[in-house]
Design a protein around this motif. Sequence first.
Motif, PDB file in Angstrom:
ATOM      1  N   UNK A  90     -57.170  52.740 -28.253  1.00  0.00           N
ATOM      2  CA  UNK A  90     -57.916  54.347 -28.943  1.00  0.00           C
ATOM      3  C   UNK A  90     -58.391  55.371 -28.472  1.00  0.00           C
ATOM      4  N   UNK A  91     -58.806  55.966 -28.078  1.00  0.00           N
ATOM      5  CA  UNK A  91     -59.836  57.015 -27.368  1.00  0.00           C
ATOM      6  C   UNK A  91     -58.856  57.445 -27.096  1.00  0.00           C
ATOM      7  N   UNK A  92     -58.134  57.076 -25.413  1.00  0.00           N
ATOM      8  CA  UNK A  92     -57.453  57.478 -24.754  1.00  0.00           C
ATOM      9  C   UNK A  92     -56.191  57.741 -25.925  1.00  0.00           C
ATOM     10  N   UNK A  93     -55.764  57.583 -26.595  1.00  0.00           N
ATOM     11  CA  UNK A  93     -54.258  57.470 -27.281  1.00  0.00           C
ATOM     12  C   UNK A  93     -54.700  58.842 -27.926  1.00  0.00           C
ATOM     13  N   UNK A  94     -56.162  58.964 -28.552  1.00  0.00           N
ATOM     14  CA  UNK A  94     -56.268  59.884 -29.438  1.00  0.00           C
ATOM     15  C   UNK A  94     -56.672  61.116 -28.481  1.00  0.00           C
ATOM     16  N   UNK A  95     -57.018  61.254 -27.706  1.00  0.00           N
ATOM     17  CA  UNK A  95     -57.408  62.427 -26.877  1.00  0.00           C
ATOM     18  C   UNK A  95     -56.138  62.676 -25.951  1.00  0.00           C
ATOM     19  N   UNK A  96     -54.958  62.104 -26.467  1.00  0.00           N
ATOM     20  CA  UNK A  96     -53.898  62.876 -25.729  1.00  0.00           C
ATOM     21  C   UNK A  96     -53.632  63.870 -26.011  1.00  0.00           C
ATOM     22  N   UNK A  97     -54.084  64.323 -27.023  1.00  0.00           N
ATOM     23  CA  UNK A  97     -53.633  65.742 -27.920  1.00  0.00           C
ATOM     24  C   UNK A  97     -54.219  66.900 -27.092  1.00  0.00           C
ATOM     25  N   UNK A  98     -55.406  66.118 -26.423  1.00  0.00           N
ATOM     26  CA  UNK A  98     -55.908  68.043 -25.977  1.00  0.00           C
ATOM     27  C   UNK A  98     -55.246  68.060 -24.778  1.00  0.00           C
ATOM     28  N   UNK A  99     -53.758  67.341 -24.433  1.00  0.00           N
ATOM     29  CA  UNK A  99     -53.445  67.429 -23.065  1.00  0.00           C
ATOM     30  C   UNK A  99     -52.103  67.580 -23.365  1.00  0.00           C
ATOM     31  N   UNK A 100     -51.605  67.561 -24.133  1.00  0.00           N
ATOM     32  CA  UNK A 100     -50.080  67.613 -24.421  1.00  0.00           C
ATOM     33  C   UNK A 100     -50.067  68.707 -26.044  1.00  0.00           C
ATOM     34  N   UNK A 101     -51.346  69.119 -26.463  1.00  0.00           N
ATOM     35  CA  UNK A 101     -50.782  70.195 -27.788  1.00  0.00           C
ATOM     36  C   UNK A 101     -51.916  71.857 -27.191  1.00  0.00           C
ATOM     37  N   UNK A 102     -52.140  71.690 -25.858  1.00  0.00           N
ATOM     38  CA  UNK A 102     -53.663  72.989 -25.283  1.00  0.00           C
ATOM     39  C   UNK A 102     -54.100  74.009 -26.275  1.00  0.00           C
ATOM     40  N   UNK A 103     -55.453  72.902 -26.201  1.00  0.00           N
ATOM     41  CA  UNK A 103     -55.352  74.549 -27.494  1.00  0.00           C
ATOM     42  C   UNK A 103     -57.273  74.664 -26.244  1.00  0.00           C
ATOM     43  N   UNK A 104     -58.093  76.112 -26.908  1.00  0.00           N
ATOM     44  CA  UNK A 104     -58.694  76.230 -25.415  1.00  0.00           C
ATOM     45  C   UNK A 104     -60.145  75.871 -26.146  1.00  0.00           C
ATOM     46  N   UNK A 105     -60.163  75.376 -27.529  1.00  0.00           N
ATOM     47  CA  UNK A 105     -62.159  75.051 -27.711  1.00  0.00           C
ATOM     48  C   UNK A 105     -61.853  73.931 -27.885  1.00  0.00           C
ATOM     49  N   UNK A 106     -62.110  72.807 -27.043  1.00  0.00           N
ATOM     50  CA  UNK A 106     -62.646  71.307 -27.927  1.00  0.00           C
ATOM     51  C   UNK A 106     -63.982  70.554 -28.769  1.00  0.00           C
ATOM     52  N   UNK A 107     -63.461  70.404 -29.758  1.00  0.00           N
ATOM     53  CA  UNK A 107     -64.895  69.459 -30.575  1.00  0.00           C
ATOM     54  C   UNK A 107     -64.827  68.455 -30.989  1.00  0.00           C
ATOM     55  N   UNK A 108     -65.840  67.961 -29.966  1.00  0.00           N
ATOM     56  CA  UNK A 108     -65.260  66.728 -29.053  1.00  0.00           C
ATOM     57  C   UNK A 108     -67.079  65.820 -29.669  1.00  0.00           C
ATOM     58  N   UNK A 109     -66.870  64.227 -31.023  1.00  0.00           N
ATOM     59  CA  UNK A 109     -67.460  63.703 -31.320  1.00  0.00           C
ATOM     60  C   UNK A 109     -67.915  62.809 -30.663  1.00  0.00           C
ATOM     61  N   UNK A 128     -67.818  61.409 -26.890  1.00  0.00           N
ATOM     62  CA  UNK A 128     -66.072  61.492 -26.453  1.00  0.00           C
ATOM     63  C   UNK A 128     -65.374  60.450 -25.750  1.00  0.00           C
ATOM     64  N   UNK A 129     -67.155  59.781 -25.111  1.00  0.00           N
ATOM     65  CA  UNK A 129     -67.081  58.744 -23.512  1.00  0.00           C
ATOM     66  C   UNK A 129     -67.463  57.420 -24.451  1.00  0.00           C
ATOM     67  N   UNK A 130     -67.874  57.072 -25.904  1.00  0.00           N
ATOM     68  CA  UNK A 130     -68.893  55.900 -26.441  1.00  0.00           C
ATOM     69  C   UNK A 130     -67.818  55.288 -26.139  1.00  0.00           C
ATOM     70  N   UNK A 131     -66.727  54.986 -26.338  1.00  0.00           N
ATOM     71  CA  UNK A 131     -66.248  53.245 -25.942  1.00  0.00           C
ATOM     72  C   UNK A 131     -65.367  52.913 -24.826  1.00  0.00           C
ATOM     73  N   UNK A 132     -65.477  54.072 -24.238  1.00  0.00           N
ATOM     74  CA  UNK A 132     -64.992  54.029 -22.449  1.00  0.00           C
ATOM     75  C   UNK A 132     -65.492  53.033 -21.501  1.00  0.00           C
ATOM     76  N   UNK A 133     -65.047  52.939 -20.922  1.00  0.00           N
ATOM     77  CA  UNK A 133     -65.675  51.616 -18.941  1.00  0.00           C
ATOM     78  C   UNK A 133     -66.030  52.575 -18.349  1.00  0.00           C
ATOM     79  N   UNK A 134     -67.015  52.495 -17.409  1.00  0.00           N
ATOM     80  CA  UNK A 134     -68.054  53.775 -16.217  1.00  0.00           C
ATOM     81  C   UNK A 134     -66.189  54.511 -15.438  1.00  0.00           C
TER      82      UNK A 134
END
Length: 206
Positions: free
Chosen positions: A138-157, A159-165
Amino acid sequence: MLDGLRIAELTLSRGERVLFQRLSLEVSRGQAVSLTGGNGAGKSTLLRAIAGFVRPDGGRIDFLNKGTEVEPEDARRSALHLTGHLEGLKPTRTACQEMTFQNRFLGGSEDGLAKAIDQLKLEPLLDLETRRLSAGQKRRVAMARLISAPRPLWLLDEPLAPLDSVWRQSMGDLMQAHLDGGGMIIAAVHDPLPFDTVSLDLGGRA
């Protein structure tokens, strides 16, 4: 184009409790800031205030382009992404439907969406409803917007919490590439990000 953020003498509260007072911070192209502090310190609230969802009790949040202030509404509409610790995915949509909706809503391109799917290895998930995905997926799907619609400022809460190493490192590489391209990141974290950042501890600032 947004190339800077300036926060001056900012005070935020939640209900009757003051989270912090007179916070000042400046971020410019290529810089990342890690917001640290215990639960309830105000990390998520600060991100939401920058994004315009929380009204400060005092102080200013200014968006800048070459030193000139940008209209906050314009900056928030087209120059920043906010990803929360909850992904905000509609559970009955497939991953493909969700990413397509977000991409169109945010003004992204089909090429950008294809790039996001490739970089985040989302092809096997496209036909699955988001409610069937793991937390990391789910986190990877949610983060896809960062790549598909580029914007200069990322506000991330968190961001790595549910991801494996492996995906933590991959997401770290993605964020570093954003900085190398002149982007800016402000991230609320408990665990350190895998690249150099300025650390701002909100604990005890009230």
